[in-house]
Design a protein around this motif. Structure first.
Motif, PDB file in Angstrom:
ATOM      1  N   LEU A  61       0.821  -1.214   0.000  1.00  0.00           N
ATOM      2  CA  LEU A  61       0.000   0.000   0.000  1.00  0.00           C
ATOM      3  C   LEU A  61       0.852   1.260   0.000  1.00  0.00           C
ATOM      4  CD1 LEU A  61      -2.793  -1.011   2.525  1.00  0.00           C
ATOM      5  CD2 LEU A  61      -2.949  -0.913   0.047  1.00  0.00           C
ATOM      6  N   ALA A  62       2.047   1.190   0.614  1.00  0.00           N
ATOM      7  CA  ALA A  62       2.903   2.373   0.684  1.00  0.00           C
ATOM      8  C   ALA A  62       3.343   2.827  -0.696  1.00  0.00           C
ATOM      9  CB  ALA A  62       4.123   2.072   1.552  1.00  0.00           C
ATOM     10  N   ARG A  63       3.473   1.892  -1.637  1.00  0.00           N
ATOM     11  CA  ARG A  63       3.891   2.277  -2.984  1.00  0.00           C
ATOM     12  C   ARG A  63       2.879   3.191  -3.659  1.00  0.00           C
ATOM     13  NH1 ARG A  63       5.168  -2.864  -6.439  1.00  0.00           N
ATOM     14  NH2 ARG A  63       3.491  -3.764  -5.205  1.00  0.00           N
ATOM     15  N   PHE A  64       1.608   3.104  -3.265  1.00  0.00           N
ATOM     16  CA  PHE A  64       0.559   3.870  -3.924  1.00  0.00           C
ATOM     17  C   PHE A  64      -0.021   4.981  -3.049  1.00  0.00           C
ATOM     18  CE2 PHE A  64       0.459  -0.529  -5.423  1.00  0.00           C
ATOM     19  CZ  PHE A  64       0.732  -0.333  -6.764  1.00  0.00           C
ATOM     20  N   LEU A  65       0.183   4.910  -1.742  1.00  0.00           N
ATOM     21  CA  LEU A  65      -0.496   5.846  -0.842  1.00  0.00           C
ATOM     22  C   LEU A  65       0.432   6.858  -0.190  1.00  0.00           C
ATOM     23  CD1 LEU A  65      -3.060   3.489   0.922  1.00  0.00           C
ATOM     24  CD2 LEU A  65      -3.370   4.913  -1.089  1.00  0.00           C
ATOM     25  N   ILE A  66       1.740   6.730  -0.371  1.00  0.00           N
ATOM     26  CA  ILE A  66       2.645   7.751   0.165  1.00  0.00           C
ATOM     27  C   ILE A  66       2.630   8.926  -0.797  1.00  0.00           C
ATOM     28  CG2 ILE A  66       5.042   8.320   0.679  1.00  0.00           C
ATOM     29  CD1 ILE A  66       5.433   5.545   1.711  1.00  0.00           C
ATOM     30  N   LYS A  67       2.138  10.056  -0.326  1.00  0.00           N
ATOM     31  CA  LYS A  67       1.949  11.217  -1.181  1.00  0.00           C
ATOM     32  C   LYS A  67       3.277  11.906  -1.450  1.00  0.00           C
ATOM     33  CE  LYS A  67      -0.991  15.283  -1.646  1.00  0.00           C
ATOM     34  NZ  LYS A  67      -2.003  16.131  -0.980  1.00  0.00           N
ATOM     35  N   LEU A  68       3.483  12.284  -2.714  1.00  0.00           N
ATOM     36  CA  LEU A  68       4.688  13.008  -3.092  1.00  0.00           C
ATOM     37  C   LEU A  68       4.584  14.446  -2.608  1.00  0.00           C
ATOM     38  CD1 LEU A  68       5.157  11.740  -6.757  1.00  0.00           C
ATOM     39  CD2 LEU A  68       6.365  10.981  -4.719  1.00  0.00           C
ATOM     40  N   ASP A  69       5.671  14.943  -2.054  1.00  0.00           N
ATOM     41  CA  ASP A  69       5.705  16.314  -1.547  1.00  0.00           C
ATOM     42  C   ASP A  69       6.164  17.234  -2.674  1.00  0.00           C
ATOM     43  OD1 ASP A  69       5.614  18.501   0.013  1.00  0.00           O
ATOM     44  OD2 ASP A  69       7.407  18.049   1.210  1.00  0.00           O
ATOM     45  N   VAL A  70       5.199  17.889  -3.313  1.00  0.00           N
ATOM     46  CA  VAL A  70       5.515  18.809  -4.412  1.00  0.00           C
ATOM     47  C   VAL A  70       5.650  20.213  -3.838  1.00  0.00           C
ATOM     48  CG1 VAL A  70       4.753  19.693  -6.654  1.00  0.00           C
ATOM     49  CG2 VAL A  70       4.190  17.357  -5.974  1.00  0.00           C
ATOM     50  N   PRO A  71       6.753  20.904  -4.077  1.00  0.00           N
ATOM     51  CA  PRO A  71       6.912  22.280  -3.559  1.00  0.00           C
ATOM     52  C   PRO A  71       5.816  23.195  -4.083  1.00  0.00           C
ATOM     53  CG  PRO A  71       9.016  21.404  -4.322  1.00  0.00           C
ATOM     54  CD  PRO A  71       7.975  20.421  -4.751  1.00  0.00           C
ATOM     55  N   SER A  72       5.444  24.144  -3.243  1.00  0.00           N
ATOM     56  CA  SER A  72       4.333  25.038  -3.595  1.00  0.00           C
ATOM     57  C   SER A  72       4.652  25.894  -4.807  1.00  0.00           C
ATOM     58  CB  SER A  72       3.990  25.926  -2.399  1.00  0.00           C
ATOM     59  OG  SER A  72       5.130  26.665  -1.997  1.00  0.00           O
ATOM     60  N   GLU A  73       5.942  26.250  -5.006  1.00  0.00           N
ATOM     61  CA  GLU A  73       6.269  27.091  -6.161  1.00  0.00           C
ATOM     62  C   GLU A  73       6.067  26.325  -7.470  1.00  0.00           C
ATOM     63  OE1 GLU A  73      10.132  25.612  -4.219  1.00  0.00           O
ATOM     64  OE2 GLU A  73       8.248  26.569  -3.609  1.00  0.00           O
ATOM     65  N   PHE A  74       6.218  24.993  -7.441  1.00  0.00           N
ATOM     66  CA  PHE A  74       5.968  24.211  -8.648  1.00  0.00           C
ATOM     67  C   PHE A  74       4.476  24.098  -8.944  1.00  0.00           C
ATOM     68  CE2 PHE A  74      10.146  21.706  -7.946  1.00  0.00           C
ATOM     69  CZ  PHE A  74      10.863  22.794  -8.435  1.00  0.00           C
ATOM     70  N   LEU A  75       3.652  24.137  -7.874  1.00  0.00           N
ATOM     71  CA  LEU A  75       2.207  24.014  -8.068  1.00  0.00           C
ATOM     72  C   LEU A  75       1.589  25.248  -8.708  1.00  0.00           C
ATOM     73  CD1 LEU A  75       1.164  22.264  -4.741  1.00  0.00           C
ATOM     74  CD2 LEU A  75       1.316  21.243  -7.003  1.00  0.00           C
ATOM     75  N   GLN A  76       2.376  26.331  -8.847  1.00  0.00           N
ATOM     76  CA  GLN A  76       1.851  27.510  -9.523  1.00  0.00           C
ATOM     77  C   GLN A  76       1.667  27.251 -11.007  1.00  0.00           C
ATOM     78  OE1 GLN A  76       0.887  30.082  -7.739  1.00  0.00           O
ATOM     79  NE2 GLN A  76       1.643  29.077  -5.872  1.00  0.00           N
ATOM     80  N   ASP A  77       2.424  26.298 -11.539  1.00  0.00           N
ATOM     81  CA  ASP A  77       2.266  25.928 -12.941  1.00  0.00           C
ATOM     82  C   ASP A  77       0.975  25.117 -13.108  1.00  0.00           C
ATOM     83  OD1 ASP A  77       2.533  25.343 -15.554  1.00  0.00           O
ATOM     84  OD2 ASP A  77       4.364  24.150 -15.386  1.00  0.00           O
ATOM     85  N   GLU A  78       0.160  25.481 -14.112  1.00  0.00           N
ATOM     86  CA  GLU A  78      -1.138  24.833 -14.291  1.00  0.00           C
ATOM     87  C   GLU A  78      -0.982  23.353 -14.628  1.00  0.00           C
ATOM     88  OE1 GLU A  78      -3.395  26.910 -17.174  1.00  0.00           O
ATOM     89  OE2 GLU A  78      -3.605  28.747 -15.968  1.00  0.00           O
TER      90      GLU A  78
END
Length: 428
Positions: A118-135
């Motif tokens: 389950l960890a292979r699919f349920l561990i959420k990737l930590d995406v930096p907030s500045e990257f999330l500004q891109d649509e």
């Protein structure tokens, strides 16, 4: 420690490891060999760990093992200072560090396999907030989270199916039974086709039968559409009646439009609304929140058996006994100040309950008034079937005047009434 080592040796000698150790040979393993044994156990839990530790740096090996142990929620004994000792011991292959890890892993290998999967699919990737500004990145991250939630739902359904009691043998029997039923139906269809082919104009009759089936389906669709339109008409009539009642109440208010009465009515309405907003509704909202919190707590807890219920019941009885003892002690003390305060509290509680009862009574009265106004509206609509014109008088609120209406409507009676006043009392 000897029992721990014995359990480790026995587990390693079984499937799927087949190490063929005994206590002496296992205890004589070197640090690198012991780390390889630990890596083999981790590889059985997570296949991605299947590597030869001689081909990677010790720091990489320790980092990889620590990462997996963290996912598996292994807690080393001791405090924060012992954590550094644990890391160092894992790097150098220390027996006091690796033996407890092996014992913990081998005790619950099946559970840990599921957790690692389950960890292979349920561990959420930590995406930096500045990257999330891109649509594009934000949309991809949103799709990733939606797929993660879908995976959770599907995994729960899969687990429920596994524990539902259905076996593959039963499913195969059902499939074979349905295939036999399908063959029987196919044979029956073939027999009916042969019988129909002997009839004259069977193609035309089949075409008419298809058209009949299509028309029946269309009839069902139209009936459903008719019912929906009836419901819409019913709701529209209700809205019209509500608007007519509002208009009528506004006309009555305009007929009695003295400033003093308007101010008094508005003050009473403001007081009532203020009480409902500041006292009644917050109490109801708080009680609903407590009830919701309690229900969520009950849902989040695992299913309880009969023994758990008996244990909770015994705890409830103990707490009730303690409460009764405290109440008896308090009554024995019989403090006068506390008695006066309790009297005042009781009076305040009685007043509060009376206030709530009056507010509910006022609300019910308003609802009754609205219902009576709707009935009056219906009666007014019925009287409009006669040829009269409705006129509301300002000096007689609620009076309905019919001008130049023939009365009575029966043809056998003669005479014409030129002016009839029908007094319909309005509630309030």
């Amino acid at each position: 420690m000897s029992d721990q080592i014995k359990f480790i040796v026995d587990s390693l000698n079984k499937e799927p490891f087949k190490k063929n150790y005994n206590l002496i040979t296992f205890d004589s393993l070197g640090p690198m060999q012991l780390l390889q044994v630990l890596n083999d156990v981790l590889a059985e839990i997570d296949p991605k760990q299947d590597v030869d530790i001689r081909e990677e740096m010790p720091e990489q090996t320790a980092k990889r093992m620590l990462n997996l142990l963290g996912i598996l929620k292994y807690k080393p004994p001791g405090n924060a200072t012992d954590m550094s000792t644990f890391r160092q011991g894992l790097v150098i292959g220390s027996k006091p560090v690796i033996y407890p890890v092996l014992h913990w892993l081998l005790q619950r290998s099946n559970e840990l396999k599921k957790r690692a999967y389950l960890a292979r699919f349920l561990i959420k990737l930590d995406v930096p907030s500045e990257f999330l500004q891109d649509e594009t990145v934000a949309d991809t991250n949103k799709q990733y989270e939606e797929l993660m939630e879908a995976f959770k739902t599907l995994h729960k359904e899969c687990e429920q199916l596994k524990t539902s009691g259905f076996s593959t043998a039963e499913i195969r029997r059902d499939i074979s039974a349905m295939e036999e039923e399908k063959d029987q139906l196919m044979k029956r269809v073939e027999r009916l086709k042969k019988r129909v082919e002997t009839v004259q104009n069977h193609q035309r009759m089949l075409k008419i039968a298809r058209q009949l089936r299509v028309e029946k389906e269309r009839e069902e669709f139209l009936a459903q559409q008719k019912q929906e339109q009836k419901n819409q008409l019913f709701h529209a009539v209700q809205r019209l009646q509500r608007v007519q009642n509002q208009l009528k109440s506004m006309r009555h208010a305009a007929a009695d439009a003295k400033p003093e009465s308007l101010m008094k009515r508005l003050e009473e309405e403001i007081k009532f609304n203020s009480y409902m907003v500041t006292e009644k509704f917050p109490k109801e909202l708080e009680s609903k929140k407590k009830e919701l919190h309690f229900l969520q707590k009950v849902v989040s807890e695992p299913a309880m058996g009969q023994s758990d219920l008996l244990e909770l019941e015994s705890k409830v009885n103990e707490v009730n006994t303690e409460i009764n003892q405290l109440i008896e002690k308090k009554m024995m003390r019989n403090e006068p100040i506390e008695g006066k305060l309790s009297l005042y509290r009781q009076q305040a509680s009685i007043i509060s309950r009376k206030k709530e009862a009056k507010a509910e009574e006022l609300q019910e009265t308003k609802e009754k008034l609205a219902s009576l106004e709707r009935e009056v509206s219906v009666k007014t609509n019925q009287t409009r079937e006669f040829d009269g014109a409705e006129v509301l008088k300002g000096d007689e609120p609620g009076a309905v005047e019919y001008v130049d209406a023939k009365w009575p409507p029966a043809a056998s009676l003669c005479g014409t009434v030129t002016h009839v006043t029908l007094a319909v009392p309005f509630p309030g």
